[in-house]
Design an enzyme around this catalytic site. Sequence first.
Site, mmCIF file in Angstrom:
data_model
loop_
_atom_site.group_PDB
_atom_site.id
_atom_site.type_symbol
_atom_site.label_atom_id
_atom_site.label_comp_id
_atom_site.label_asym_id
_atom_site.label_seq_id
_atom_site.Cartn_x
_atom_site.Cartn_y
_atom_site.Cartn_z
ATOM 1 N N SER A 113 2.151 -0.683 7.532
ATOM 2 C CA SER A 113 3.397 -0.146 6.976
ATOM 3 C C SER A 113 3.273 0.114 5.477
ATOM 4 C CB SER A 113 4.498 -1.197 7.234
ATOM 5 O OG SER A 113 5.695 -0.881 6.584
ATOM 6 N N ASP A 163 -2.920 -6.592 10.239
ATOM 7 C CA ASP A 163 -1.477 -6.788 10.074
ATOM 8 C C ASP A 163 -0.980 -7.677 11.200
ATOM 9 O OD1 ASP A 163 0.748 -4.756 8.414
ATOM 10 O OD2 ASP A 163 1.507 -6.147 9.930
ATOM 11 N N ASP A 215 -2.451 -12.954 11.126
ATOM 12 C CA ASP A 215 -1.597 -13.429 10.044
ATOM 13 C C ASP A 215 -2.470 -13.796 8.828
ATOM 14 O OD1 ASP A 215 0.061 -14.994 8.393
ATOM 15 O OD2 ASP A 215 1.162 -15.800 10.119
ATOM 16 N N VAL A 216 -2.158 -13.232 7.674
ATOM 17 C CA VAL A 216 -2.984 -13.510 6.490
ATOM 18 C C VAL A 216 -2.898 -14.965 6.021
ATOM 19 C CG1 VAL A 216 -3.013 -11.135 5.584
ATOM 20 C CG2 VAL A 216 -1.177 -12.706 4.872
ATOM 21 N N SER A 253 3.293 -7.005 -8.540
ATOM 22 C CA SER A 253 4.591 -6.313 -8.621
ATOM 23 C C SER A 253 5.014 -6.340 -10.079
ATOM 24 C CB SER A 253 5.634 -7.060 -7.779
ATOM 25 O OG SER A 253 6.945 -6.639 -8.132
ATOM 26 N N TYR A 262 9.644 -14.857 -5.666
ATOM 27 C CA TYR A 262 8.838 -13.628 -5.608
ATOM 28 C C TYR A 262 8.033 -13.450 -6.895
ATOM 29 C CZ TYR A 262 7.756 -8.701 -4.707
ATOM 30 O OH TYR A 262 7.100 -7.511 -4.487
ATOM 31 N N LYS A 296 3.935 -13.264 -7.410
ATOM 32 C CA LYS A 296 3.247 -12.093 -7.959
ATOM 33 C C LYS A 296 2.584 -12.428 -9.295
ATOM 34 C CE LYS A 296 4.066 -9.427 -4.497
ATOM 35 N NZ LYS A 296 2.956 -8.993 -3.626
ATOM 36 N N PHE A 354 8.946 1.426 -4.822
ATOM 37 C CA PHE A 354 8.347 2.390 -3.896
ATOM 38 C C PHE A 354 9.193 2.561 -2.642
ATOM 39 C CE2 PHE A 354 4.206 4.000 -5.232
ATOM 40 C CZ PHE A 354 4.125 3.379 -6.468
ATOM 41 N N THR A 396 9.327 2.403 0.612
ATOM 42 C CA THR A 396 8.682 1.849 1.810
ATOM 43 C C THR A 396 9.753 1.171 2.671
ATOM 44 O OG1 THR A 396 8.325 -0.372 0.957
ATOM 45 C CG2 THR A 396 6.648 1.271 0.392
HETATM 46 N N1 LIG Z 1 7.805 -1.366 -1.942
HETATM 47 C C1 LIG Z 1 7.910 -1.702 -3.196
HETATM 48 O O1 LIG Z 1 8.709 -1.144 -3.948
HETATM 49 C C2 LIG Z 1 7.024 -2.786 -3.774
HETATM 50 C C3 LIG Z 1 7.114 -3.038 -5.143
HETATM 51 C C4 LIG Z 1 6.320 -4.030 -5.706
HETATM 52 C C5 LIG Z 1 5.442 -4.736 -4.908
HETATM 53 N N2 LIG Z 1 5.375 -4.482 -3.585
HETATM 54 C C6 LIG Z 1 4.446 -5.286 -2.791
HETATM 55 O O2 LIG Z 1 3.605 -4.436 -2.040
HETATM 56 C C7 LIG Z 1 3.197 -5.086 -0.848
HETATM 57 C C8 LIG Z 1 3.466 -4.149 0.325
HETATM 58 O O3 LIG Z 1 4.844 -3.864 0.347
HETATM 59 P P1 LIG Z 1 5.466 -2.692 1.240
HETATM 60 O O4 LIG Z 1 6.630 -2.166 0.480
HETATM 61 O O5 LIG Z 1 4.411 -1.784 1.708
HETATM 62 O O6 LIG Z 1 6.043 -3.583 2.447
HETATM 63 P P2 LIG Z 1 6.121 -3.300 4.012
HETATM 64 O O7 LIG Z 1 7.110 -4.295 4.519
HETATM 65 O O8 LIG Z 1 6.340 -1.850 4.286
HETATM 66 O O9 LIG Z 1 4.658 -3.687 4.523
HETATM 67 C C9 LIG Z 1 4.188 -4.996 4.503
HETATM 68 C C10 LIG Z 1 3.271 -5.195 5.692
HETATM 69 O O10 LIG Z 1 2.746 -6.526 5.610
HETATM 70 C C11 LIG Z 1 2.726 -7.073 6.919
HETATM 71 N N3 LIG Z 1 2.752 -8.523 6.854
HETATM 72 C C12 LIG Z 1 3.777 -9.313 6.413
HETATM 73 N N4 LIG Z 1 3.448 -10.590 6.527
HETATM 74 C C13 LIG Z 1 2.197 -10.645 7.072
HETATM 75 C C14 LIG Z 1 1.326 -11.702 7.431
HETATM 76 N N5 LIG Z 1 1.668 -12.989 7.276
HETATM 77 N N6 LIG Z 1 0.112 -11.389 7.927
HETATM 78 C C15 LIG Z 1 -0.262 -10.084 8.090
HETATM 79 N N7 LIG Z 1 0.539 -9.053 7.772
HETATM 80 C C16 LIG Z 1 1.752 -9.327 7.263
HETATM 81 C C17 LIG Z 1 3.961 -6.503 7.588
HETATM 82 O O11 LIG Z 1 3.881 -6.577 9.001
HETATM 83 C C18 LIG Z 1 3.981 -5.068 7.049
HETATM 84 O O12 LIG Z 1 3.280 -4.195 7.903
HETATM 85 C C19 LIG Z 1 3.966 -6.413 -0.798
HETATM 86 O O13 LIG Z 1 3.135 -7.429 -1.296
HETATM 87 C C20 LIG Z 1 5.123 -6.186 -1.767
HETATM 88 O O14 LIG Z 1 5.551 -7.382 -2.360
HETATM 89 C C21 LIG Z 1 6.150 -3.523 -2.987
#
Ligand SMILES: NC(=O)c1ccc[n+]([C@@H]2O[C@H](COP(=O)([O-])OP(=O)(O)OC[C@H]3O[C@@H](n4cnc5c(N)ncnc54)[C@H](O)[C@@H]3O)[C@@H](O)[C@H]2O)c1
Length: 253
Positions: free
Chosen positions: A15, A36, A57-58, A146, A159, A163, A192, A194
Site C-alpha cells: 500500500s 507486508d 509481520d515486520v 516522518s 509517533y 520516527k 502524502f 496514501t
Molecule cells: N502517508 C503519509 O503522509 C506519511 C507521512 C510521513 C510518514 N509516513 C510513513 O510512511 C510509511 C508508509 O505509510 P503509508 O502512508 O504508505 O501507509 P499505508 O497504510 O498506506 O501502508 C503501510 C503498509 O504497511 C503494512 N504494515 C503495517 N504494519 C505491518 C506489519 N507489522 N508488518 C508488515 N506490514 C505492515 C500495511 O499492511 C500497509 O500495507 C509509514 O511508516 C508512515 O508512518 C507516511
Amino acid sequence: MELQGSSALITGGASGLGAATARALSAEGVRVTVFDRNEEGAKAVAEEIGGNFVAGDVTEPEDCQRAVDQAAEGAPLRVTVNCAGTGWVGRVINRDGSPHDLGAFDFIQKLNVIGTFNVMTRAASAMARTDPGEDGERGVIVNTASVAAFDGQIGQLAYSASKGAVVGMTLPAARDLSVVGIRVLAIAPGLFDTPLLAMLPQEQRDALGQSVLFPKKLGDPAQYGRLVVDISRNSYLNGEVIRLDGGIRMPPK
Ligand SMILES: NC(=O)c1ccc[n+]([C@@H]2O[C@H](COP(=O)([O-])OP(=O)(O)OC[C@H]3O[C@@H](n4cnc5c(N)ncnc54)[C@H](O)[C@@H]3O)[C@@H](O)[C@H]2O)c1
C-alpha cells in the site's frame, strides 16, 4: 549504483509509499519482493509488477528472515526499503487527566522502530554476503521516518518518538555498514496521499494540502518511489535524512 538485474525488498509494499516504491524500482529492472502483513494487497502489487511477495509481520524476526531470504534468492539484494509503519494519536495526558496508554506507545515503537530494526539488520546481513559492484558498493537501505520526527504535533508523542528513533538510527547504521559498502538513508515524508490519510474527510485533506508551502497539495506516493530510485542510483548519498515535504513545517496542531 546499477539497479538493473538486482533485487529489492520493500516492507509495507502492499500500500501507499511502499507500493509506489515497488512500482518505481520494478520499472528500473529490479526484481522486487513485497513484504507486508496484508497478504492480498502484497500479492496484488507483486502480480502487477511481476515481482514476488511474502506475507508476514515486520515485528516478527522469523517473518523478516523469511522475507530477506526470498528477496536474496536469484539476484543480489541491493535495495531494502522499510515502509511498514503506522501512526497514532494520543497526548501525554488524556482529556480526563489520565496518562497516555503504555500499550499504544509500545505498539507504535514495536512496529515503527523494532520492525525497521528487524528488517534492516537481517537485510544488511544478506546484502553483506553479496559480491560488491563497482567501487565496492553492495547496496542501500532506506528507512521511512516522518516530518513528525522534527515537527511533532499535539497528540504525536508515540509517533514522533518512533520516527525520531528511525532518524537516530541513520548515521550509526551508515557508519556500521560502511565497511561492507552498504549505504543507509532515511526519508522523512510530509503529507502524502496514501490510504493512511484517506481516512480523513475530503475537506480536511484539502486543508492539509493548502498547508504545504509549495506545491499546495498532498504528495504523490510516486514522488516517494522516485526519490528511492534516485537515492539508490546516487552512490554519494549516505547517512542522511531527506525531508520530502514541499517545504512544510508542521504547526503544533
Ligand atoms: N502517508 C503519509 O503522509 C506519511 C507521512 C510521513 C510518514 N509516513 C510513513 O510512511 C510509511 C508508509 O505509510 P503509508 O502512508 O504508505 O501507509 P499505508 O497504510 O498506506 O501502508 C503501510 C503498509 O504497511 C503494512 N504494515 C503495517 N504494519 C505491518 C506489519 N507489522 N508488518 C508488515 N506490514 C505492515 C500495511 O499492511 C500497509 O500495507 C509509514 O511508516 C508512515 O508512518 C507516511
